[in-house]
Write an enzyme that holds these catalytic residues in place. Structure first.
Site, PDB file in Angstrom:
ATOM      1  CG  HIS A   1      15.843 -12.413  14.312  1.00 15.84           C
ATOM      2  ND1 HIS A   1      16.433 -11.396  15.028  1.00 15.84           N
ATOM      3  CD2 HIS A   1      16.866 -13.180  13.838  1.00 15.84           C
ATOM      4  CE1 HIS A   1      17.751 -11.541  15.003  1.00 15.84           C
ATOM      5  NE2 HIS A   1      18.050 -12.607  14.271  1.00 15.84           N
TER       6      HIS A   1
ATOM      7  CB  CYS B   1      -0.999  -0.031   1.156  1.00 15.22           C
ATOM      8  SG  CYS B   1      -0.330   0.167   2.817  1.00 15.22           S
TER       9      CYS B   1
HETATM   10  C1  RB5 Z   1      -4.096   5.253   0.644  1.00 15.96           C
HETATM   11  O1  RB5 Z   1      -4.152   6.596   0.315  1.00 15.96           O
HETATM   12  C2  RB5 Z   1      -3.143   5.030   1.805  1.00 15.96           C
HETATM   13  O2  RB5 Z   1      -3.702   5.503   2.982  1.00 15.96           O
HETATM   14  C3  RB5 Z   1      -2.817   3.579   1.925  1.00 15.96           C
HETATM   15  O3  RB5 Z   1      -2.213   3.138   0.743  1.00 15.96           O
HETATM   16  C4  RB5 Z   1      -1.851   3.177   3.027  1.00 15.96           C
HETATM   17  O4  RB5 Z   1      -0.702   3.964   2.993  1.00 15.96           O
HETATM   18  C5  RB5 Z   1      -2.406   3.056   4.371  1.00 15.96           C
HETATM   19  O5  RB5 Z   1      -1.746   2.627   5.327  1.00 15.96           O
END
Ligand code: RB5
Length: 146
Positions: free
Chosen positions: A101, A68
């Site tokens: 670990h 993400c």
């Molecule tokens: C999305 O904008 C962002 O919040 C997500 O990709 C992530 O970084 C959340 O932890």
């Protein structure tokens, strides 16, 4: 389930890096179980962290990669399942330690925080480093009980 299969999932913030990582993995002869998302359209990372957790819990893959923007939200989502040990990593060394670990079975990457070469380093270490066991075994077992 084949040991040469890696599951991968991302939100919109991780989509572009996911595409590059799929090529990286396939070029190594690995099979990829792609759990989405499939574009940069905005989605909610908990759904994709949960999809990874389901795949790990059901034995569809032994190892997974989550992406993400930061690697944080999607790893929190996956780690709600006690069969998952997802580690957010920012370097090859952190990925190596997560395997040695922590016996991490999921690597989480922040596409907005690291470059593609660092992501490749993390994946290399994650896939090629063995868990050390020993004193770490007891600690890892405690993770599943809490
Ligand atoms: C999305 O904008 C962002 O919040 C997500 O990709 C992530 O970084 C959340 O932890």
């Amino acid at each position: 389930m084949a040991d040469n299969l890696v599951a991968i999932a991302c939100d919109h913030g991780g989509f572009d890096l996911k595409v590059q990582l799929i090529s990286f993995l396939e070029n190594k002869g690995l099979k990829v179980l792609d759990l989405g998302t499939n574009s940069t359209d905005s989605v909610d990372y908990p759904e994709f962290g949960a999809a990874m957790a389901t795949a790990i819990e059901h034995g569809e893959a032994n190892k997974g990669i989550l992406i993400c923007g930061s690697g944080i939200g999607i790893s929190i989502a996956a780690n709600r399942n006690p069969t998952v040990r997802a580690a957010v990593c920012h370097s090859g060394l952190s990925a190596r330690l997560a395997r040695q670990h922590n016996d991490a079975n999921v690597l989480a990457l922040g596409a907005r925080l690291i470059g593609v070469e660092t992501a490749f380093d993390c994946v290399e270490e994650f896939l090629n480093t063995e868990f050390e066991g020993g004193r770490h075994q007891r600690r890892v077992e405690k993770l599943s009980k809490s």
